[in-house]
Design a protein around this motif. Structure first.
Motif, mmCIF file in Angstrom:
data_model
loop_
_atom_site.group_PDB
_atom_site.id
_atom_site.type_symbol
_atom_site.label_atom_id
_atom_site.label_comp_id
_atom_site.label_asym_id
_atom_site.label_seq_id
_atom_site.Cartn_x
_atom_site.Cartn_y
_atom_site.Cartn_z
ATOM 1 N N VAL A 115 6.282 4.534 0.447
ATOM 2 C CA VAL A 115 7.004 5.827 0.864
ATOM 3 C C VAL A 115 8.073 5.291 2.005
ATOM 4 C CG1 VAL A 115 5.284 7.196 0.489
ATOM 5 C CG2 VAL A 115 5.631 6.611 2.758
ATOM 6 N N GLU A 116 7.910 4.274 2.769
ATOM 7 C CA GLU A 116 9.047 3.604 3.512
ATOM 8 C C GLU A 116 9.916 2.770 3.048
ATOM 9 O OE1 GLU A 116 9.412 5.153 6.254
ATOM 10 O OE2 GLU A 116 7.410 6.144 6.975
ATOM 11 N N ILE A 117 9.744 2.147 1.796
ATOM 12 C CA ILE A 117 10.985 1.508 1.144
ATOM 13 C C ILE A 117 11.354 2.142 -0.025
ATOM 14 C CG2 ILE A 117 9.960 -0.685 2.307
ATOM 15 C CD1 ILE A 117 8.715 -1.480 -0.449
ATOM 16 N N VAL B 221 0.875 -1.261 -0.041
ATOM 17 C CA VAL B 221 -0.180 -0.038 0.029
ATOM 18 C C VAL B 221 0.835 1.261 -0.055
ATOM 19 C CG1 VAL B 221 -1.774 -1.285 1.075
ATOM 20 C CG2 VAL B 221 -0.243 -0.033 2.355
ATOM 21 N N CYS B 222 0.128 2.695 -0.302
ATOM 22 C CA CYS B 222 1.018 3.772 -0.713
ATOM 23 C C CYS B 222 1.875 4.028 0.734
ATOM 24 C CB CYS B 222 0.252 4.939 -0.563
ATOM 25 S SG CYS B 222 -1.078 4.427 -2.233
ATOM 26 N N GLN B 223 1.348 3.927 2.025
ATOM 27 C CA GLN B 223 2.121 4.168 3.128
ATOM 28 C C GLN B 223 3.432 3.242 3.177
ATOM 29 O OE1 GLN B 223 -0.398 4.087 6.540
ATOM 30 N NE2 GLN B 223 0.868 5.109 7.777
ATOM 31 N N ARG C 67 10.738 -5.782 -5.187
ATOM 32 C CA ARG C 67 11.153 -4.910 -6.031
ATOM 33 C C ARG C 67 9.715 -5.095 -7.197
ATOM 34 N NH1 ARG C 67 15.401 -1.908 -7.797
ATOM 35 N NH2 ARG C 67 15.326 -1.353 -9.967
ATOM 36 N N THR D 21 13.560 4.387 -0.402
ATOM 37 C CA THR D 21 15.084 4.338 -0.356
ATOM 38 C C THR D 21 15.925 3.185 -0.910
ATOM 39 O OG1 THR D 21 14.987 6.469 0.977
ATOM 40 C CG2 THR D 21 17.257 5.338 0.478
ATOM 41 N N ASP D 22 15.192 2.135 -0.121
ATOM 42 C CA ASP D 22 15.749 0.732 -0.627
ATOM 43 C C ASP D 22 15.646 0.430 -1.953
ATOM 44 O OD1 ASP D 22 16.523 0.266 2.077
ATOM 45 O OD2 ASP D 22 14.682 -1.015 2.545
ATOM 46 N N TYR D 23 14.477 0.955 -2.643
ATOM 47 C CA TYR D 23 14.206 0.715 -4.219
ATOM 48 C C TYR D 23 15.298 1.537 -4.819
ATOM 49 C CZ TYR D 23 12.125 1.043 -8.501
ATOM 50 O OH TYR D 23 11.492 1.004 -9.987
ATOM 51 N N HIS E 161 -0.058 8.542 -7.531
ATOM 52 C CA HIS E 161 0.348 9.637 -6.355
ATOM 53 C C HIS E 161 1.866 9.097 -5.958
ATOM 54 C CE1 HIS E 161 -3.373 11.294 -6.412
ATOM 55 N NE2 HIS E 161 -3.975 10.226 -5.837
ATOM 56 N N GLU F 292 4.422 10.045 -8.630
ATOM 57 C CA GLU F 292 4.710 11.404 -8.363
ATOM 58 C C GLU F 292 5.660 11.245 -6.954
ATOM 59 O OE1 GLU F 292 4.196 14.076 -9.966
ATOM 60 O OE2 GLU F 292 5.123 15.264 -8.481
ATOM 61 N N TYR F 293 5.375 10.709 -6.028
ATOM 62 C CA TYR F 293 6.061 10.732 -4.716
ATOM 63 C C TYR F 293 7.516 10.284 -5.153
ATOM 64 C CZ TYR F 293 7.754 10.172 -0.124
ATOM 65 O OH TYR F 293 8.446 10.513 1.283
#
Lengths: 87, 214
Positions: free
Chosen positions: A16-18, A11-13, A32, A20-22, A44, A47-48
């Motif tokens: 945004v937490e992984i 999910v989106c939340q 991945r 940087t790992d990506y 969204h 865009e993030y």
């Protein structure tokens, strides 16, 4: 089976937490794929991701200051002092 | 790194490759006692060192002392540089050791997993989907003036980061070190490096988002 599959979707939340790992290429292959599958269907989070990339690029533009002539002379003097002390 | 737009990555790789080569030449001259080579090395690396030192110590004056102390250590210990890592990595490792040994650390230092979310939880619904999604601000950044304004916002936000995050973001994204080099300089694990990088970059993105909104 369907329920299990649903639970495996990111999910989106979580995205945004992984992120940087990506970007660092450190996500396991399966995660991945799930990350990229989410992005394909989520404008969204896409865009993030673009915003994170832009942030990294803009941070890379912070350039360092040049030495002033006075500082150059101070460091030259420091070197001469060290040399005379047999550094 | 590979996913950063190719032009910036390529430019950075060219720059760091050429810089390493120049460092080697200057080091050879410094070993031969060339004062001008010393000044050129200082000119090349001093502000990166100051920027990093500032993340460890509370004042510019102390940071300058740490930097000067590091250069003295470099000249005295030049024969110990074996060339296994780049000169810059070696230099910054000495700097970090000296900065840490001053025994003064900023109060802003926080634990690695500070628990902060990359994006405020209130911006997601209970299923974890965006309720208040990020607004599009890519195109505007192409305009030079706008980009300059954002660079100012980044600079302020970087100064505000907890020091461990600032150290990692500064080394990775400002100075262009690899994750491996950052771990070597700061003596931290790859995992910790990534967590700190993630927290730091997420803060910077949020700061840009604020700046764009204003």
């Amino acid at each position: 089976m369907k329920l299990l599959r649903h639970n495996n979707d990111l999910v989106c939340q979580q995205i945004v937490e992984i992120i940087t790992d990506y970007l660092e290429g450190s996500l396991p292959r399966s995660q991945r794929r799930r990350f990229e599958a989410h992005l394909e269907g989520c404008e969204h989070c896409s865009e993030y991701l673009e915003q994170m990339r832009l942030t990294i690029n803009l941070t890379g533009r912070l350039r360092t200051d040049d030495l002033t002539p006075v500082m150059r002379e101070e460091f030259a003097a420091l070197y001469r002092r060290m040399s005379s002390q047999g550094a | 790194m590979g996913l950063i737009p190719a032009t910036a990555a390529a430019r950075r790789a060219r720059r760091s490759g050429a810089a390493a080569e120049d460092d080697r030449e200057l080091l050879a001259r410094l070993r031969a006692g060339d004062e001008q080579a010393f000044v050129l090395l200082v000119a090349r690396h001093n502000s990166a060192m100051l920027r990093l030192a500032r993340t460890f110590v509370p004042s510019v004056t102390v940071a300058e002392e740490v930097v000067q102390d590091t250069w003295i250590g470099v000249v005295r210990g030049i024969d110990r540089f074996a060339g296994r890592s780049s000169f810059k990595t070696w230099l910054l490792t000495i700097l970090v050791n000296r900065a840490r040994s001053t025994g003064v650390r900023e109060q802003r230092s926080v634990a690695i997993g500070d628990g902060a979310a990359a994006v405020e939880r209130s911006r997601f619904n209970s299923a974890g989907a965006w309720m208040s999604p990020p607004q599009h601000w890519i195109e505007e950044s192409d305009e030079r003036l706008f980009a300059e304004e954002l660079t100012g916002a980044i600079k302020s936000a970087l100064d505000e980061l907890p020091s461990r995050q600032r150290e990692v973001v500064t080394l990775r994204d400002v100075e262009g070190l690899t994750s491996h080099e950052v771990c070597e300089v700061l003596d931290i694990s790859e995992g910790n490096q990534r967590v700190l990088l993630h927290r730091g970059r997420s803060h910077l993105r949020a700061a840009l988002e604020q700046a764009v909104r204003v």
